[in-house]
Design a protein around this motif. Structure first.
Motif: not given
Length: 314
Positions: A113-114, A86, A111, A132
């Motif tokens: 994990q997609p 992350e 952000l 995402r």
């Protein structure tokens, strides 16, 4: 009903990918986490510490005690690099206006994990098939020196979260703080955080913010500083942190700390909180430039987390 159910499943599924202990009732982990390296290597025990660039996360009331004029920094943290990865990027800064007023800003971007999108039949989408999730928060802070030893401060915050293309939410919150600073190295801080609106992803997917009460003390002498903090989460849980740092003539420093998380009081759902960890850190400063590095040791999801902060103060 179906959409709300799917949002709930998404929330629980994505939350397990966030490197914090998750909750079925609370959301917005960036309202709880530390964004900068020096706060992490201090094990989160920062409510009574000196004002730094990320003063709004620590204690905005401390801005009015700052001996200089301003401090600003950029920070990057990689949570659980071996697994979840992350990414957290944050910008913080403040300036002192006159002898009594401090004004600060904070922006943070998480952000996650997609993941692959699927249709109602569970078939992966071929166009724009990856999403995402993430979270952002922004804050403005103000402080005012009441006496030579007492300062008050407050933050206004906006948080946004996206779990899926159709599952987004926002929330407003406020923090209220007080700070005490003596002439012999002792300081103390008290704050109530994240008092605000609900996080609403849908009509039946509504979560609370992680509201909590903070109290701590700090004492420094001959380059050595010890910090301690106890937090009470309104979801009936405790967190605590203690750290010690030593600086050589304000040029280079070492720090160790321990953060305790997960002290659930009574029954009910588990709260959103930061798991226990040990912290190690180093810092350096020269002619206004400052650099901090932190590393977390833990048996939980946040193990091996690293953080780097670089800034400038005068």
């Amino acid at each position: 009903m179906k959409k709300s159910y799917l949002i709930s499943i998404l929330f629980l599924g994505i939350s397990t990918a966030v490197p914090f202990r998750t909750s079925a009732q609370e959301a917005m982990p960036t309202f709880l986490m530390n964004a900068d390296a020096s706060a992490l290597y201090s094990a989160g025990a920062t409510v009574a510490s000196e004002a730094e660039a990320f003063a709004l996360e620590r204690n905005p009331a401390m801005m009015s005690f700052y001996a200089g004029r301003m401090d600003a920094a950029l920070s990057y943290s990689l949570w659980s690099p071996a697994s979840r990865k992350e990414h957290n990027v944050a910008l913080g800064g403040f300036c002192r206006i006159g002898k009594r007023i401090g004004l600060g800003i904070h922006a943070e971007f998480l952000l996650q994990q997609p993941y692959s999108l699927v249709d109602d039949n569970g078939i992966p989408q071929q166009v724009n098939g990856v999403f995402r999730p993430g979270e952002n928060n922004f804050a403005l802070g103000l402080s005012c020196l009441v006496t030579d030893w007492l300062s008050l401060g407050a933050n206004l915050k906006l948080g946004t979260s996206k779990l899926a293309p159709g599952a987004k939410a926002s929330a407003f919150a406020a923090d209220i703080y007080a700070a005490y600073k003596s002439s012999f190295g002792l300081s103390a801080g008290l704050g109530v955080c994240n008092l605000g609106t609900k996080v609403k992803y849908g009509p039946e997917s509504i979560y609370a913010l992680p509201s909590y009460l903070r109290a701590g003390v700090s004492y420094g002498i001959m380059g050595l500083r010890v910090n301690g903090e106890l937090d009470y989460l309104f979801s009936k849980a405790l967190m605590a942190g203690v750290s010690a740092s030593w600086w050589y003539k304000e040029y280079a420093g070492l720090s160790v700390g321990y953060h305790y998380g997960g002290g659930k009081l009574g029954g009910g759902p588990a709260p959103l909180n930061i798991p226990s960890y040990f912290s190690l850190g180093v810092g350096a400063a020269f002619k206004g430039l400052h650099l901090d590095l932190a590393y977390l040791l833990s048996t939980s999801a946040i193990k091996n987390t690293i953080s780097c902060t670089i800034g400038y103060r005068f």
